[in-house]
Design an enzyme around this catalytic site. Structure first.
Site, PDB file in Angstrom:
ATOM      1  N   GLU A  61     110.915  51.330  89.012  1.00 43.94           N
ATOM      2  CA  GLU A  61     110.586  50.087  88.301  1.00 43.94           C
ATOM      3  C   GLU A  61     109.406  50.311  87.340  1.00 43.94           C
ATOM      4  O   GLU A  61     109.436  49.904  86.186  1.00 43.94           O
ATOM      5  CB  GLU A  61     110.265  48.996  89.334  1.00 43.94           C
ATOM      6  N   HIS A  86     110.517  51.438  93.768  1.00 47.22           N
ATOM      7  CA  HIS A  86     109.340  50.838  93.152  1.00 47.22           C
ATOM      8  C   HIS A  86     108.813  51.719  92.004  1.00 47.22           C
ATOM      9  O   HIS A  86     108.477  51.230  90.925  1.00 47.22           O
ATOM     10  CB  HIS A  86     108.279  50.637  94.240  1.00 47.22           C
ATOM     11  N   GLU A 115      98.048  50.834  93.331  1.00 43.93           N
ATOM     12  CA  GLU A 115      98.612  49.563  93.787  1.00 43.93           C
ATOM     13  C   GLU A 115      98.619  49.547  95.314  1.00 43.93           C
ATOM     14  O   GLU A 115      98.249  48.559  95.948  1.00 43.93           O
ATOM     15  CB  GLU A 115     100.037  49.425  93.235  1.00 43.93           C
TER      16      GLU A 115
HETATM   17 ZN   LIG Z   1     104.198  48.142  91.203  1.00 39.95          ZN
END
Ligand SMILES: [Zn+2]
Length: 1024
Positions: free
Chosen positions: A119, A116, A197
């Site tokens: 990304e 993640h 997040e």
């Molecule tokens: Zn994210």
């Protein structure tokens, strides 16, 4: 509620949870390209040579919907990458997506969240384009946007951009996969975005429950991992162990980002050959590391996890029961889809269905049946039930009835006619498919390419062709009590949830189900109330496109106008599908006079939906969409989809509405559910609270959730009935009918509605136009600066929304604020999120509502809103400098980018309908609004723009009007460590709003712009 069982949505490749390579290219040797007879006669020699050199295979026979005018081509590049090219000379937006078959299940054990994090980092600079925000700036200046997501076994990236900028965007995009920088400064900062997040999700029950599932899996199984990562897993812990996260990012990318597990799809206005050249030149450089995907077909749970009840304590007041069976990955059976057959029946809502029975008993309101497949690994077959209060006392009985239904399916054996009916519906969906948005199309494609052969990548998600009762029977043998896990979610489990999941701190507990009970479920008898559905009478059989009326109009026109009924009609000449959309807006001013009536109106709608759900389910399955929505002006119901059987449905609906009656038991259940929905709002994200409070403060007439809750005491069964009687007795109706419908047919529909209205008192005493005026917005004075503060109990984050009210809506004002938002959005995100790392949610947009327009900036952060607000102001000061120094070329580029967005054509009949309906509902009738705004946009000069910004947004602007909303986390104070947080900025320049009535009485209201066309207000004329 009009739930569709998941078998329909499952067919959209986008919903497949994760994926893996395999089926593509398996049985296509016969289609491998001979460059000599590729069939592309227009291929020039140069390109042919290139192709021979770079493409291993090419597929020009992609199976598509008969009405699809886009052209498709599949490629298998020399480096192992699979590509789907889409050419559409008329596209007003180009787009691309790339999926790579690696996700968080491949995170190293010592670095949860690495996939993640990788990304996130790919966006922040590459060797060729080192600028941290180079990619996003390029897109935003050219009318585009981008995003990405990490799944269990897939990471997906995508963007869209103005058609003539595709080449430049693709070049930047390709570099993500060739040579990303992962600079250490960006690595150190971006970790905060990943952490925010994670913090944003901390109080989301969806995430919490999901992580308990992972937590209970075998430690040794990658399914047990924590995929999102946080500061502790990606920074603090690795630091303490001397692990260099940047090096890990580089080696993760090096190991997994290999062309042989990548899928790319690109749509552009260029020809297929041009697109091919563009793509080959940029993506062939991606290295093929010949990655072999790990075998994860092992099931993730130990034996003792079956025959167990898992109880989870949620934050919101929700109650659910899930029966989860672990299966193999079923996508390999996509041609016969045995899982779809079973989820269709188990998730059915019609007469004799599982849901109908559970509803009748008062134990449940909704039910979903669906499969999640982790490609090339394993899957879950889940049945999810939302329990009522009474249902909580009958959990084992509910499970028993579910097994009774599964027993019935075994007894009845698979039925060919049911399979055929589903196939027909899906074939119809494929045949009359709407044109997809470019970004949706490529995003779906790169997921589907991992599952289906390239030639069937568009059709396979719809077309199930093989009747394989043996596979259905096999799957049914898996759906037994000893092979399932039971997951219960409810706040009543306070006592028994003694364990804690480590990442989200969710309390849960487990309990062995006794052998007796399991035996009972295993040997359950048939239940005489349960039965297979009857053939679906709503499947359309007339797909004729009606001839165009001789007096065809470009815009909607009024075909009937009386004091009680106004009917708008527009025949479609663009999309040419056998589809239509119609909306019926029933107005009665009693709907919103006080919080009590607002509740009654809401409950009337919920009860109507509840009553109709059994009957309507077949219609929904057959492609008709129905919406019944409470509004502050009354209610609206809308029907859309295939036009063939719409009138049957309309008549049935009208009968129900005008003859409303309700069962007392259902009333109690629906009221309890409604109460919980209102209460649960307090646990929503802080940024949602900020949006809600801003609307509450500025809207002429708005009731708060707490006011509605207080008024609920008085809501009884009789009161709802009386309210409905009054509501339908005197109302005004406005209809809009659009699509494959002639004027004559629309008039026939008007007659049906008119007949209903004439049976009420509406005709004797029609509503006056003055009783149906539009809601307006409170106007702040120049120089006003207000602050509203409220606490948030559940989230770790706080939120600030800084709203600049710019003025009354007009073409000029709207487009000016749009332009501010266009130019400001990217730098705002880059500054507040990427550079200053204030939080994961950083939004800026225009706000256009109730006749006024303004600009808002929202930041959800663990830092105090006062501090964040100060950072926003600081950003705005710098932004002013940057626009003062902006070159004319750059300014013009932004104008072009905005024009591209404004002029984007609706892709489907439904989108076009919404656009028309919006103008009718707002009584503005400005059917070419976007075109008109773009003409004005072209004339806006940079100086005028800077002046506007200085006046309305800048700190000392003469016409600045500010409302700041602070949502303050009650957990604030616990977490502040840094000095800058402690330095909470002085907010004395604001006037605090503490009394809403006092605030509103001191303000004026904005006027509503006059209609664009000379059309009088609906309803009876005033008599003076
Ligand atoms: Zn994210």
């Amino acid at each position: 509620m009009f739930n569709i069982c998941r078998h329909i949505s499952k067919l959209h490749p986008n919903n497949i949870r994760s994926s893996s390579f395999l089926l593509s290219f398996r049985n296509m040797s016969s289609n491998y390209l001979n460059t000599s007879d590729s069939g592309s006669t227009d291929l020039n020699l140069n390109a042919a040579e290139k192709l021979e050199k770079h493409c291993f295979a090419r597929f020009d026979d992609i199976e598509k919907s008969p009405q699809d005018v886009r052209e498709y081509r599949g490629l298998h590049l020399q480096n192992g990458m699979k590509v789907l090219l889409i050419s559409d000379i008329n596209t007003d937006l180009s787009a691309a997506a790339l999926s790579v078959q690696v996700g968080h299940m491949s995170d190293p054990d010592y670095l949860p969240g690495l996939a993640h994090f990788c990304e996130h980092m790919l966006f922040l600079g590459t060797e060729k384009y080192p600028d941290e925000n180079g990619y996003t700036t390029y897109l935003s200046q050219n009318g585009g946007s981008s995003n990405a997501a990490t799944y269990s076994l897939m990471t997906k990236y995508h963007f869209n951009v103005a058609p003539d900028k595709l080449d430049g965007a693709l070049d930047r995009f390709a570099q993500f996969f060739i040579a990303p920088l992962f600079t250490s400064s960006a690595t150190d900062r971006e970790i905060n975005a990943v952490n925010s997040e994670y913090e944003k999700n901390l109080s989301s029950d969806l995430w919490r429950v999901k992580q308990v599932h992972h937590h209970l899996a075998k430690r040794s199984h990658p399914y047990s991992k924590f995929g999102s990562g946080n500061k502790s897993t990606l920074c603090d812990i690795p630091k303490s162990k001397n692990i260099n996260v940047r090096d890990e990012l580089l080696s993760f990318h090096k190991k997994w980002y290999s062309a042989n597990i990548m899928y790319l799809s690109v749509i552009g206005k260029e020809s297929l050959n041009e697109l091919e050249e563009m793509v080959v030149g940029k993506f062939l450089e991606i290295e093929n590391k010949n990655v072999v995907l790990p075998d994860w077909s092992r099931h993730p749970y130990d034996d003792e996890k079956y025959g167990l009840k898992v109880m989870i304590l949620p934050i919101k007041d929700v109650r659910s029961l899930t029966i989860s069976f672990t299966t193999d990955d079923l996508t390999k059976f996509y041609k016969s889809a045995p899982d779809s057959y079973l989820t269709h029946l188990i998730g059915h809502e019609g007469k004799g269905s599982l849901l109908a029975e559970l509803r009748k008993l008062g134990w449940c309101n909704d039910l979903l049946a669906g499969c999640q497949n982790i490609l090339n690994a394993f899957g879950f077959f889940d049945i999810v039930v939302n329990l009522t209060q009474e249902g909580m006392n009958h959990i084992d009985d509910v499970i028993n009835i579910i097994f009774q239904y599964i027993q019935l399916l075994r007894q009845e054996e698979p039925k060919k006619w049911i399979f055929d009916e589903c196939c027909n519906i899906n074939e119809m969906r494929f045949r009359f498919k709407d044109k997809e948005q470019p970004d949706t199309l490529v995003q779906n494609a790169v997921t589907a390419m991992q599952i289906y052969p390239l030639e069937q990548v568009l059709s396979a998600p719809y077309l199930t062709k093989e009747w394989r009762p043996d596979l259905i029977i096999d799957l049914l043998t898996e759906l037994v009590p000893s092979k399932c896990r039971i997951i219960l979610v409810s706040q009543s489990f306070q006592e028994v949830t003694t364990e804690t999941e480590p990442y989200f701190k969710t309390n849960y507990g487990t309990e062995k189900i006794n052998a007796e009970t399991i035996k009972e479920w295993e040997n359950c008898l048939l239940n005489k109330n349960l039965a297979l559905p009857l053939p679906n009478a709503f499947i359309p059989d007339n797909f004729e496109i009606v001839p165009l009326d001789t007096d065809f109009c470009k815009h909607p026109i009024i075909i009937l106008d009386t004091p009680i009924l106004r009917v708008w009609h527009k025949q479609d000449d663009q999309y040419l599908k056998p589809k239509a959309c119609m909306a019926f807006d029933f107005s009665n001013p009693i709907a919103y006079v006080d919080p009590l009536n607002c509740n009654l109106n809401q409950l009337m709608v919920e009860l109507l939906k509840d009553q109709l759900s059994e009957y309507l389910y077949d219609a929904v399955l057959a492609g008709l969409k129905l919406q019944l929505t409470p509004k502050s002006t009354g209610i609206e119901f809308a029907i859309s989809g295939y036009n063939d059987k719409q009138v049957v449905l309309l008549e049935k609906l009208l009968d129900h509405l005008f003859d409303f009656d309700v069962n007392e038991k259902r009333f109690e259940i629906i009221k309890e559910e409604y109460t919980r929905t209102l209460k649960n709002f307090k646990a929503e994200q802080p940024f949602q609270h900020s949006i809600y409070y801003l609307a509450l403060i500025l809207t002429e007439n708005a009731w708060s959730n707490n006011e509605l809750l207080d008024a609920l005491e008085l809501v009884t069964h009789e009161r709802v009935l009386n309210y409905a009687k009054k509501f339908f007795d005197r109302l005004h109706t406005e209809c809009f009918i659009y699509g494959n419908v002639t004027k004559q047919h629309a008039s026939n529909i008007s007659v049906i509605v008119n007949k209903k209205l004439e049976s009420t008192n509406s005709k004797l005493l029609p509503l006056l136009a003055r009783q149906m005026l539009k809601k307006r917005e409170y106007k702040l004075f120049n120089g006003d600066s207000y602050l509203f503060e409220n606490d948030h109990k559940y989230h770790k984050c706080s939120c600030v929304q800084l709203y600049f009210q710019c003025g009354a809506q007009s073409d000029k004002m709207n487009i000016m604020v749009n332009l501010v938002s266009q130019i400001l959005t990217e730098p705002c995100y880059d500054c507040l999120r990427t550079k200053e790392q204030l939080g994961y949610i950083v939004l800026s947009s225009n706000r256009k509502v109730n006749g006024a327009v303004g600009l808002r900036i929202i930041v959800q952060s663990t830092k105090h809103p006062s501090f964040v607000e100060d950072r926003i102001e600081n950003f705005l000061e710098n932004f002013l400098k940057s626009i003062e120094n902006m070159s004319i070329e750059e300014f013009e580029r932004h104008k072009d980018a905005l024009a591209v967005k404004k002029l984007e054509k609706p892709k489907t009949i439904f989108q076009q309908y919404k656009k028309f309906l919006n103008e009718i509902a707002l009584a503005q009738y400005h059917f070419e609004r976007n075109e008109a705004e773009v003409i004005i946009l072209r004339k806006i000069g940079r100086e005028e723009f800077v002046q506007f910004f200085k006046n309305c947004i800048s700190r000392n602007g003469m016409e600045r009007r500010v409302l700041s909303v602070h949502i303050i986390s009650q957990q604030f104070g616990v977490d502040i460590e840094t000095a800058e947080d402690k330095l909470i900025t002085n907010m004395d320049h604001h006037t605090k709003i503490t009394d809403l009535a006092q605030f509103k009485s001191s303000k004026e209201l904005y006027s509503i712009a006059l209609p664009y066309l000379d059309i009088k207000a609906k309803g009876a004329r005033s008599k003076l």
